[in-house]
Structure formats: C-alpha cells, structure tokens
Design an enzyme around this catalytic site. Structure first.
Site, PDB file in Angstrom:
ATOM      1  N   SER A   3       0.918  -1.181  -0.047  1.00 21.66           N
ATOM      2  CA  SER A   3      -0.188   0.091  -0.120  1.00 21.66           C
ATOM      3  C   SER A   3       0.876   1.176   0.195  1.00 21.66           C
ATOM      4  O   SER A   3       0.471   2.277   0.288  1.00 21.66           O
ATOM      5  CB  SER A   3      -0.791  -0.068   1.240  1.00 21.66           C
ATOM      6  OG  SER A   3      -0.211   0.017   2.335  1.00 21.66           O
ATOM      7  N   PHE A   5       3.405   3.820  -2.411  1.00 25.64           N
ATOM      8  CA  PHE A   5       3.482   4.461  -3.648  1.00 25.64           C
ATOM      9  C   PHE A   5       3.115   3.424  -4.700  1.00 25.64           C
ATOM     10  O   PHE A   5       2.423   3.754  -5.633  1.00 25.64           O
ATOM     11  CB  PHE A   5       4.290   5.544  -3.851  1.00 25.64           C
ATOM     12  CG  PHE A   5       4.367   6.581  -3.045  1.00 25.64           C
ATOM     13  CD1 PHE A   5       3.310   7.370  -3.325  1.00 25.64           C
ATOM     14  CD2 PHE A   5       5.309   6.852  -1.780  1.00 25.64           C
ATOM     15  CE1 PHE A   5       3.611   8.684  -2.155  1.00 25.64           C
ATOM     16  CE2 PHE A   5       5.426   7.848  -1.115  1.00 25.64           C
ATOM     17  CZ  PHE A   5       4.369   8.879  -1.262  1.00 25.64           C
ATOM     18  N   GLY A   6       4.139   2.549  -4.976  1.00 26.44           N
ATOM     19  CA  GLY A   6       3.970   1.427  -6.004  1.00 26.44           C
ATOM     20  C   GLY A   6       2.382   0.902  -5.968  1.00 26.44           C
ATOM     21  O   GLY A   6       1.816   0.847  -7.037  1.00 26.44           O
ATOM     22  N   VAL A  70       1.911 -10.978   2.561  1.00 25.36           N
ATOM     23  CA  VAL A  70       2.302 -11.898   1.793  1.00 25.36           C
ATOM     24  C   VAL A  70       3.628 -12.626   2.094  1.00 25.36           C
ATOM     25  O   VAL A  70       4.570 -11.853   2.280  1.00 25.36           O
ATOM     26  CB  VAL A  70       2.341 -11.361   0.263  1.00 25.36           C
ATOM     27  CG1 VAL A  70       2.912 -12.544  -0.651  1.00 25.36           C
ATOM     28  CG2 VAL A  70       1.021 -10.714  -0.057  1.00 25.36           C
ATOM     29  N   GLU A 166      16.920  15.919   7.047  1.00 24.77           N
ATOM     30  CA  GLU A 166      15.454  16.726   7.319  1.00 24.77           C
ATOM     31  C   GLU A 166      15.245  16.433   8.719  1.00 24.77           C
ATOM     32  O   GLU A 166      14.880  17.271   9.588  1.00 24.77           O
ATOM     33  CB  GLU A 166      14.426  15.890   6.645  1.00 24.77           C
ATOM     34  CG  GLU A 166      14.302  16.366   5.304  1.00 24.77           C
ATOM     35  CD  GLU A 166      13.302  15.715   4.238  1.00 24.77           C
ATOM     36  OE1 GLU A 166      13.056  14.430   4.448  1.00 24.77           O
ATOM     37  OE2 GLU A 166      12.918  16.035   3.393  1.00 24.77           O
ATOM     38  N   ASP A 303      10.969   0.001  -4.742  1.00 22.46           N
ATOM     39  CA  ASP A 303      12.117  -0.081  -4.086  1.00 22.46           C
ATOM     40  C   ASP A 303      12.564  -1.706  -4.306  1.00 22.46           C
ATOM     41  O   ASP A 303      13.740  -1.942  -3.909  1.00 22.46           O
ATOM     42  CB  ASP A 303      12.021   0.343  -2.225  1.00 22.46           C
ATOM     43  CG  ASP A 303      12.247   1.779  -2.221  1.00 22.46           C
ATOM     44  OD1 ASP A 303      12.337   2.444  -3.525  1.00 22.46           O
ATOM     45  OD2 ASP A 303      11.850   2.311  -1.123  1.00 22.46           O
ATOM     46  N   GLN A 314       8.696   8.682  -6.540  1.00 21.13           N
ATOM     47  CA  GLN A 314       8.276   8.857  -7.866  1.00 21.13           C
ATOM     48  C   GLN A 314       8.738   7.674  -8.825  1.00 21.13           C
ATOM     49  O   GLN A 314       7.747   7.230  -9.582  1.00 21.13           O
ATOM     50  CB  GLN A 314       9.270  10.004  -8.640  1.00 21.13           C
ATOM     51  CG  GLN A 314       8.798  11.526  -8.274  1.00 21.13           C
ATOM     52  CD  GLN A 314       7.256  11.577  -9.171  1.00 21.13           C
ATOM     53  OE1 GLN A 314       6.945  10.811 -10.142  1.00 21.13           O
ATOM     54  NE2 GLN A 314       6.399  12.060  -8.376  1.00 21.13           N
TER      55      GLN A 314
END
Lengths: 426, 426
Positions: A3, A5-6, A70, A166, A303, A314
C-alpha cells in the site's frame, strides 16, 4: 500487493480494467513517507501522513482491500500465500501479480544497533523517535549532573541522505526555536545535533552544489556535520566513530539510523520461487518491462526492483502505474508494450522551514526558492490524497509556527524505554 | 501535583503568588478528558486532546514542570518522594501541597477483565481502543465464517455513564455512517452495539427525563441498550451477563469497560501518612476547605477527594483554583478563608453528532439544542487551552463529516493483540 506508492498507484491506475483487484497490505494505511519525519518531530499526527487505504479507495467497488502479509508465492499455481492477522494462512489466486513491498532499513549486519538507534521507515518508527526526542529534552531538564544532561542534549544522526538531513534540521528547529523557553532547568541552546556520514558530502544523490548549500544551511542551524566519518559501534549511551585521524566516542542518548535500506525477506522468497537474480541489496533484477524473467505475469515495482533508479516515491508511483497499464493493455489484447521509462521529476529535501534543496536535473534550487517548490509539490500531492483542506491549514500553521502539538509519549513507550535504559546501565 | 484539570487550574491560579511552583506529573501533557472518546473513535489525534503542559504554561517562569510519579509523602519533613523516569527517587520539598492525582478505572476486584475490556481513562487506553475498534471492522471483512464475523461486528460497552454512552454513539456512527461503503465483504450495517448497565437507566447522574431522551436516541442509532443487566464475566470472545430472568452469554471480540473508578494508590499512601480517612472508593475525606484533617498545608482536589460531588472536570477545576487562591491568601497573611463551594455548571454528554443531553440543574436540554450547547462550551474550553483555530476547524469538519482520519494501528499494538488472541483460543 503493498500500500505504498507503488501498490496504491497500481491500484488507482487499474480503474476501468475488467478485473477483480485485490490489494494486500500489512497496514491499513497508505504511508506518505516523504512527510514521515514531520511525525517524528511533532508537527503532524500519524493519521495526517497515513490516510486509511479504504478511505482513499472508497469509490472503487472493484478493489478488495485485505490486511495481511504475503509470505510466499506459488508461481506454478498462480497463488500468493497470505498470513492474516488472526494467524491463519490463506491462498489468494492471481492472473497478474504486482509486487510492491518496498524496502526496509538495513543496519548492514549490525542489527544490534537497531534498539539504540531506531530508523525512520514506518509509523511505529516515527512514534518511537518522536517519543525519544521529546523525552530527551524532558530528561535533560530533570538531570542535575552536567555530563548526564549533555548526553540527553546530544542527538546523533547516522546517514546524511534526505532522512538524516531532514531530521537534523527538525531537531535543530525544536531545540533552538520551537521549544525555546519551555524548560526551566536545561538550556536547549546547548543541544548538539551531530550528522554523520561515511561519504564526503551530504545528500549524495543531489548535485554537488546543492550538497554544499545544504551543508552550509545545516551548519548555520547549529548542526555539526561530520563527513568521511564511519560509525563503528552504537550502544545505549553513545556511538563510536572512525575518521582518517582515528577513532572517537560521542556520548549521546538519542541516536537515529538513516543509513541504509535493503529488500524485505519477501524478495528472497520471490527470487527463490521464480529463479530470478537479486542485486547486492537483495532486490529482484527485472526485465525492462518490470516483470520477473520468465514470468511476464509477475511485476516488481518500486524499491523492491533492482535497478539503477533511486529508491524514491516517484520511481514507485511510475512503476506501479506502468505495471497497471501493461495489465490493462494485455487484457484488451494489445501487444504494443513499450519498456518502462522513468521520468525523473527531480529530488528534494527540506532542511528547515523556508529552506530546502531541489535538484530538477538541469535546474537546481536552494534556500527559500527550493523550499517554496517543495511546499507547492507536497501540497499538491497531499490534496491528491483527499486530505482535508483543514489538515493542510493545520500543517502550514504548525510547520511555519512554533507549534509542535503532537508530542505524546505513551506509557507503553516509556515503560519499554525504561527497561532498555536499565539494561544499558548494567 | 497532577496535570489534569485540578493540578493545571491550581498552577494557573497561582499566577502572581510570591511562590516557586513545582508541577509534578506522570505525563508531559494535560489530558482534556471529556474529548478522549473522540481519540478512541478516530476523530481527533492524541495531540489534539492532550496539549503539552510546557506549551500551556510556557509564559509562566515561576513554574517548574517535572515528569515523574509521586510515590510517597513525608508529612513531617514536608517533602514528596518523586520517582523519575530514569528510575531514581528524589525528594521535592514543599510549603503547601496540592494533590490532584485523579482517579483510575476500577474493575471492582475483577482485574483479569482489563486485558479483554480496556477502559478509557488515558491516552494509552484511547489508542488501544481505537486500534481494537478499527481492527474489528478489518477482521470482519476478512472473516468468512458468519459466526466469527458476527463476533467481530459485536461491540459491548459495560457501563452507561457518559463514557459508555458516548462510545456507543460513536461506534454506531462509524458502523452505520462514517465507514459505510468502505468494506467489500462485511456489511457494517450488521454491526451490533450493546450498552449494558446494572442500574435501570442510562446516564444515572442526569435528570430522569434526559436519561429517557438519551436512551431513545441511542436506540434510534441502532444501539441495543440493556439495563438492569449485570456483567459477571469477561473473556477474549465475549461476556456473561445476568438479569432478573437469568444468565446469558454475548459473543463479542471488542469490549469496553466504562463502569467504575477508584482512587489511585497514592491516595492510600497519603491516608496512611496523614491518618486521614478514606471513603469506599479509597478517596481521601477532606475538610470543608479541601485540606487533610490536621494538615492545613495539604490540599486534595478533584477525583481524589472523597465527597458527594461528582467526578467531573468542573469539580477538579474549581477545587484546584480554590486551593491555589487559599494558598495565595495565606501567603498574603489573610485569614478570611471560606469553605470550598462547588458551583454546579451542569452535566453534559454527547450521543452522536447533532445530539447531546445537557443537565443544567433546573434547565434540561436534549437533542440538537443540547448538542449546540455542548459544542459551544467545548469550543470555548479548547480555545482557552490555546489550541489553534485550525485544529478547531479540523475537529469541526471531522466530527460533522464522515472523516475518521485518525485510524492508525501500530505494529506494536497489532503484535500485542495477536499474542492475546492466540491466548484466548487456547
């Protein structure tokens, strides 16, 4: 499955496909990972960076969202084995499989560092770090021994990629600005924030000129940037580092690991099941169309896919969308499938409020302009995730102001840490 | 000591006193307890109902805030023993002592119920309940066996005071409105919300006409209100109840305990040290000026003081303020100290959005009017706590809309629960 970004972008892009979609995820939320550091520093609540998947996909009657892990793939039988939270395993059949299980942190074989220097990859991590950071200020205020107090006011960040930079910037903001005047006994201006990396510049994925800008800004914020410095040991009260000049010990109770990522164990299972090769980090080497060699029905995106592409949102978004479109084309009987081509929109990292670096290939932005760009792009994405306008307002006000309203340490966290501290003293 | 309504209002009212004030609290936040149920139901984040004490008191240079637990009082030496988070005990001297350590939940000797039916008294509780409630919907969606699914969709609330009523209303809102359409396999309209109490009406502290109104509204929302019903056992998968007609078992995985409160263990320690008497719930019986008999320098305010006053925020606020003013008067050499007099501003409980009951003594409001009153008063208090206007906006939008954005279950919580479920099956 997945769940992040991909997985989410694949699911979204499957809209209108004549297919039953099952989205299997180990969490009930989609994590907006680029803002995770704002949870760790008390700006945003966990719900604000991790909206429920069901909420995002509520108008998609074709998608069945399932909470589970999974654990294996039966390639011949075209089924994935899912471990559900009740402990039972069940098989879920597939025609096409899009694997997007992301990456996890790697301590490069030194897993014993993890308990002393948590990383920042998921919500649990962010809440743990938030609690450790604010607890450190609290303890510094209580502590009367100057040496012990200094240990509470020293923060070590290991790894000067975007997460390390950051977090260093945010801890400096907290100590030197946001929390100023709230402690009677400790002087938060004495806080030391030390950012360490083995390479010779911060943000190595960015253009060298931006690395230089970022380093200057960090130094100005009071961050002690130590490059060409390797961390060789981490324990409860400090880290051991090595430079060309020799070794040194830094006394610090709060350490954050932002140094490396590796593929999840599922990657190994899939490689074994399909005979695919993996790279050094354990990621699966895929074909130009993101499928596993010999298995055009299995896609690996984000990733988990071994490639020379960076591990950023992205790449995962575009990979997920590409896989979904390929599945749709195949279902429509089309055969003109072009290889996946990553469109690099650039790389960004915030340093503090009003300051960020943005590397858009040919264009480089630093300082306020970089920050403005970062802000606009993140606002744009957050709105895309149907976050409420009020959430955005709340975010803007907290981020720009001194508000750090999300500072809760649960009793559970405090008890766990006390057990650890007691352990560290033995 | 204490950072609840009693301790905080005492600290605030000591402004301008020629005194050094130490506020000792086991948490770094002030808990706005009346809105805790909104954290448990995913409307507000934990930071929104629990602002940091240091933030609230940041302009008060005279107050030293300390994170720690008061474990004992040395009455003769005028010192409290504080256990700090690092495990060390230290003594803190006092001239005047205001004790406001609140109350904790009581299972009336059945402490083994706690793990199966958590209560709702602090942030940890709220996060645990939030996680259990949303997890139950998630599991119901995964479960194929109709009986097991029903068990996940049955919620039992034990105790029909404000907390039980408010949680019942919120779970009904979630199942029947806010989450509607987000699950593919389970039909959330089948959810059963059962509110149980041994007495013969809901909200027994309110006027009977309001109890009747609240019960009607709850029933309309789909809550099954069972009065004159005693809970005799609670386990992992259900509760055993007893009525005049005999016993019955209710199968339910999610149970919430909202039935009773007791004084904290500190109460016993103070009673032993001062020779004060306690009531049945372990609360200290105080003089009309809220001091401990024979110890005019020790005040006990809020839920810890034994009296016929209700255990509500108003009593603690007024008690804290009264104790602070008494201390100020004494420091100024004044002797005209009148006994504490509680000004009853009334009692309120929300049932759902647009519906609440408010008992203002002679005036009774129900339905929309009651709700409007509840809203105005809570907005007023929240603003008083310097919460941001954006937080309020966010709250309004979430509460009125279908937004339940704070739904995170941490991996730590899920693992703990899985261990428990496995246990329950044995």
């Amino acid at each position: 499955m997945g769940s992040g970004f991909g997985g989410l972008f694949a699911a979204k892009a499957l809209r209108g496909a004549k297919a039953d979609v099952t989205l299997i995820s180990g969490t009930t939320y989609h994590l907006f990972e680029p803002l995770l550091y704002q949870v760790a520093s008390g700006i945003l609540s966990e719900g604000e960076v991790a909206p429920p998947i069901r909420e995002i996909l509520k108008n998609r009657r074709d998608i069945d969202v399932r909470l589970g892990w999974v654990t294996d793939v039966d390639v011949a039988g075209k089924m994935v084995v899912v471990n559900y939270p009740d402990g039972r395993d069940r098989s879920v059949p597939y025609d096409s499989l899009i694997v997007a299980a992301g990456a996890q942190n790697s301590y490069f074989g030194n897993e014993q560092f993890a308990v002393h220097a948590p990383s920042l990859k998921n919500i649990d991590d962010a809440l743990e770090l938030r609690s450790r950071i604010f607890h450190a200020f609290e303890m510094a205020d209580l502590e009367e021994d100057p040496e012990a107090r200094r240990r509470w006011l020293t923060f070590v960040l290991i790894g000067a990629g975007p997460t390390g930079v950051e977090m260093a910037g945010q801890i400096a903001e907290l100590a030197h600005r946001a929390l100023r005047g709230q402690y009677r006994n400790a002087d938060l201006r004495e806080a030391q924030i030390i950012l360490i990396d083995a390479v010779d510049r911060v943000l190595p994925a960015f253009a060298p000129s931006l690395s230089e800008k970022a380093k200057k800004k960090l130094t100005k914020l009071g961050v002690d940037v130590r490059l060409n410095t390797r961390v060789v040991d981490v324990d409860a009260t400090g880290v051991e580092v090595k430079t060309a000049d020799g070794g040194q010990r830094i006394e610090a109770n709060t350490k954050i690991w932002a140094a490396g990522v590796a593929a999840p164990s599922l990657s190994t299972r899939i490689a074994e099941a399909t005979g695919a090769e993996t790279d050094r980090a354990g990621r699966i080497l895929v074909e130009p169309d993101l499928t596993v060699p010999g298995h055009p029905e299995i896609f690996v995106v984000g990733d988990m896919a071994g490639s020379d592409l960076p591990g950023v949102a992205q790449v995962a978004m575009q990979g997920g969308r590409y896989a979904a479109k390929t599945v749709k084309k195949r279902l429509a009987g089309k055969t003109d499938i072009k290889p996946f081509k990553y469109f690099d929109k650039g790389n960004m990292a915030t340093i503090s409020r009003f300051s960020a670096v943005a590397d858009l290939g040919k264009l480089h932005f630093g300082g306020f302009l970089g920050w403005l760009l970062w802000l606009v792009i993140h606002l744009f994405y957050l709105i895309g995730f149907k976050n409420k306008i009020t959430t955005l307002l709340h975010w803007m006000v907290s981020f720009l102001g001194r508000g750090r309203s999300e500072r809760i340490t649960t009793v559970q966290q405090m008890n766990a840490r006390n057990a650890l501290n007691t352990l560290g003293k033995r």
